[in-house]
Write an enzyme that holds these catalytic residues in place. Structure first.
Site, PDB file in Angstrom:
ATOM      1  N   THR A  21       0.743  -1.227   0.050  1.00  0.00           N
ATOM      2  CA  THR A  21      -0.396   0.002  -0.338  1.00  0.00           C
ATOM      3  C   THR A  21       0.894   1.060  -0.093  1.00  0.00           C
ATOM      4  OG1 THR A  21      -1.572   1.244   1.262  1.00  0.00           O
ATOM      5  CG2 THR A  21      -0.548   0.546   1.885  1.00  0.00           C
ATOM      6  N   ASN A  22       0.174   3.105   0.198  1.00  0.00           N
ATOM      7  CA  ASN A  22       1.420   3.296   0.429  1.00  0.00           C
ATOM      8  C   ASN A  22       0.172   4.617   1.378  1.00  0.00           C
ATOM      9  OD1 ASN A  22      -1.420   5.490  -0.459  1.00  0.00           O
ATOM     10  ND2 ASN A  22      -0.717   4.680  -2.711  1.00  0.00           N
ATOM     11  N   ARG A  23       1.392   5.231   1.644  1.00  0.00           N
ATOM     12  CA  ARG A  23       0.735   6.428   2.792  1.00  0.00           C
ATOM     13  C   ARG A  23      -0.300   7.802   2.736  1.00  0.00           C
ATOM     14  NH1 ARG A  23       5.947   9.998   3.095  1.00  0.00           N
ATOM     15  NH2 ARG A  23       4.409  10.860   4.659  1.00  0.00           N
ATOM     16  N   ALA A  88      -4.663   7.615  -4.612  1.00  0.00           N
ATOM     17  CA  ALA A  88      -2.997   7.405  -4.464  1.00  0.00           C
ATOM     18  C   ALA A  88      -3.503   5.572  -4.853  1.00  0.00           C
ATOM     19  CB  ALA A  88      -2.561   7.639  -3.354  1.00  0.00           C
TER      20      ALA A  88
END
Ligand code: PMT
Length: 216
Positions: A21-23, A88
């Site tokens: 995943t991402n932030r 995102a």
């Protein structure tokens, strides 16, 4: 207007307990959805997993992966007047999903990743969307040039670019500093809270949509 907003990160599963995943916290996209609803628009928020409360008066469609977000956008975009892509989305996902929890074996592990579909990039070309199309661009260098390239390639009316290498703004922050990249010019409003930026961005999008409807 009937508006679709994407927000948050996607999760790309490796096995039943692990994912890439991402932030992204979802704050920017949720602030946009909230501002559209407060301005009297009908909003569908398609969101990856976040810790945020669903804004009042917004229809909510939770998704997990890039493929799920793609399918949700494909299903719902046709009857929208405007679409804003603040999510995102992972650009790659694991090539295979392990049915069982992956076991430790060697000292290193190589993962094979495959491209996910470009949702924003499919909106004009695959889904035939003719409404007002707004992309975001998360960049760490050459903000304006990369954003303008995305604007042209993906057929956007506006790309909202943020420099995600700057501390205190962008990913997982309450604040943002955005560059508004229009087809014929660029504007740089001052850094502010996402909840203060969002109503200003909604007014810009309303203006673009009104111009498009007037054939301008
Ligand atoms: O969620 P927050 O913590 O509030 O952080 C906000 C944010 C930094 C995530 C947000 O402001 C932002 O920049 N969102 C876009 C992030 C991104 O993935 O940018 P990109 O330059 O990689 O993608 C360009 C555009 O294509 C974006 O509109 C993105 O939603 C879209 N995209 C990207 C890949 C993909 N497979 N499908 C897409 O639709």
């Amino acid at each position: 207007m009937r508006v679709l907003v994407t927000a948050g990160p996607t999760r790309e599963a490796l096995d039943p307990v692990r994912y890439l995943t991402n932030r992204s916290s979802g704050k920017m996209g949720y602030a946009m959805a909230d501002a559209f609803a407060k301005a009297g628009h009908e909003v569908l928020l398609i969101s990856g997993p976040t810790q945020l409360e669903i804004p009042e008066g917004v229809d909510f469609l939770p998704v997990e992966s890039a493929l799920e977000m793609y399918a949700a956008v494909e299903r719902h975009i046709a009857r929208r007047d405007a679409a804003v892509f603040a999510a995102a989305v992972a650009d790659y996902r694991p090539a295979t999903l392990s049915e069982h929890k992956m076991k430790k074996t060697g000292e290193t592990l190589t993962l094979e990743l495959v491209r996910t579909p470009d949702i924003l990039g499919s909106v004009r070309s695959q889904f035939g969307f003719t409404g007002t199309l707004i992309g975001f661009a998360a960049e760490t260098q050459d903000l304006e040039a990369f954003a303008r390239d995305k604007l042209q390639r993906k057929g956007c009316d506006l790309v909202i670019a943020n420099d995600v290498s700057k501390p205190g703004i962008g990913f997982d922050s309450d604040r943002n500093e955005v560059l508004l990249v229009f087809p014929d010019h660029t504007e740089a409003p001052p850094e502010d809270e996402k909840h203060h930026l969002a109503p200003m961005l909604v007014r810009e999008i309303e203006r673009i949509a009104a111009e498009k409807m007037a054939g301008g």
